[in-house]
Design an enzyme around this catalytic site. Structure first.
Site, short mmCIF file in Angstrom:
data_model
loop_
_atom_site.label_atom_id
_atom_site.label_comp_id
_atom_site.label_asym_id
_atom_site.label_seq_id
_atom_site.Cartn_x
_atom_site.Cartn_y
_atom_site.Cartn_z
N SER A 1 0.80 -1.23 0.00
CA SER A 1 0.00 0.00 0.00
C SER A 1 0.84 1.28 0.00
O SER A 1 0.49 2.23 -0.71
CB SER A 1 -0.97 -0.01 1.18
N LYS B 1 -8.36 -5.52 11.91
CA LYS B 1 -9.57 -5.12 11.16
C LYS B 1 -10.86 -5.14 12.01
O LYS B 1 -11.78 -4.38 11.76
CB LYS B 1 -9.75 -6.00 9.92
N ASP C 1 -12.79 -3.33 0.91
CA ASP C 1 -12.32 -4.61 0.34
C ASP C 1 -13.36 -5.23 -0.62
O ASP C 1 -13.02 -5.60 -1.74
CB ASP C 1 -12.04 -5.63 1.46
#
Ligand code: ATR
Length: 290
Positions: free
Chosen positions: A28, A77, A113
């Site tokens: 990323s 997450k 996502d």
């Protein structure tokens, strides 16, 4: 002390980034910094190694550092939900957040996502889930994200095949309660299950880590899929997994995992900067980094 005009006119840099543990292999930073540089935006995107114990103090320090938004990866997450003021309906459904941004000093959570996966799937293969039968290999976090986004697009059936059948059954039950019009089913990840479900499948998705760094499925009988089926793999290291190569050999359309990584990032970039993400530049940065 006098400040030179040149310095006065330098825009203040805000920070973006990604938190995870481990984080050093994340692609990323390369992808986002290439995009920020291309658009000459006053941000820098940094990787932050944050352990579960450090998560709370990270949130306390983040605003002082002028961190205005960040991605979240394994293992945080789900845990970050505790620290957010608001979360998007999709992130709520997934029970997981991968993108955090600030609005008027308040942390918001979203999950790009699943939307990233769908954008990649539709642009690369023209596949639209409505009315289709979809088979998913795996029942972990990645499967959850993909199932949520697919379910919101009204497929006819979603069938989960997993090594640990109970995990697939629990996930199928949970989503079947939320999406009553979709048929959910869970089966063990075995040759016999594949022989039963593959002939009626429009899209097969691998959400497990099998395929990563050259590993492969043991006897997945892809020959039972219809010739029009699409085989999609979330694994992007290597870019073309053994599963995708096997599908290609049978003449099936394939969908590699790199597109999901690109589009989840592009959606996050837009949330933070409100600028249209330069997709080609981001894709090139990803491919170079791989
Ligand atoms: P992620 O967040 O990437 O989805 P996860 O939640 O740990 O990671 O889920 C990993 C998935 O890959 C699970 O479905 C796991 O199967 P189990 O539920 O039986 O553990 C699957 N998986 C990983 N390695 C596997 C292997 N060698 N064979 C079969 N399935 C595997």
């Amino acid at each position: 002390m006098k400040t030179s005009n040149k310095l006065k006119n330098t825009p203040k840099i805000s920070l973006l980034g990604i938190i995870g543990d481990p984080i050093k292999h994340s692609l990323s930073p390369a992808m986002h910094n290439a995009a920020l540089e291309k658009l000459a935006l006053p941000y820098a995107y940094l990787p932050f190694q944050v352990s579960s114990k450090e998560l709370k103090s990270f949130f306390l320090k983040a605003k002082k550092w002028n961190l205005v938004g960040f991605n979240v990866t394994i293992p945080h997450k789900e845990a970050v939900l505790l620290f957010l003021k608001k979360i998007s309906p999709e992130a709520k459904l997934m029970g997981a957040v991968n993108t955090i941004y600030q609005k008027k000093g308040v942390w918001y959570g979203d999950n790009t996502d699943g939307r990233g996966y769908l954008t990649s799937l539709s642009t690369e293969t023209k596949f639209h889930p409505r009315g289709k039968r979809i088979v998913i290999l795996g029942a972990g976090g990645a499967a959850r994200a993909v199932i949520c986004s697919l379910a919101l697009k009204s497929p006819r059936a979603i069938i989960l095949l997993n090594r640990t059948e109970e995990k697939a059954s629990a996930l199928a039950q949970e989503f079947s309660n939320k999406f009553k019009k979709i048929h959910f089913e869970a089966l063990p990840l075995e040759k016999e299950s594949c022989q039963i479900v593959f002939p009626d499948t429009h899209l097969l998705i691998n959400t497990t880590s099998i395929g990563l760094n050259g590993t492969h499925f043991d006897k997945l009988p892809l020959k039972h899929l219809p010739k029009t089926a699409i085989v999609s793999d979330l694994v992007y290291r290597p870019l073309k997994t053994k599963l995708l190569k096997q599908a290609e050999k049978l003449g099936l359309k394939i969908h590699p995992g790199i597109g999901m990584l690109l589009h989840q990032g592009a959606l996050a970039f837009k949330l933070w900067t409100h600028h249209q993400p330069p997709l080609k530049i981001m894709q090139k940065a990803l491919l170079d980094a791989l």
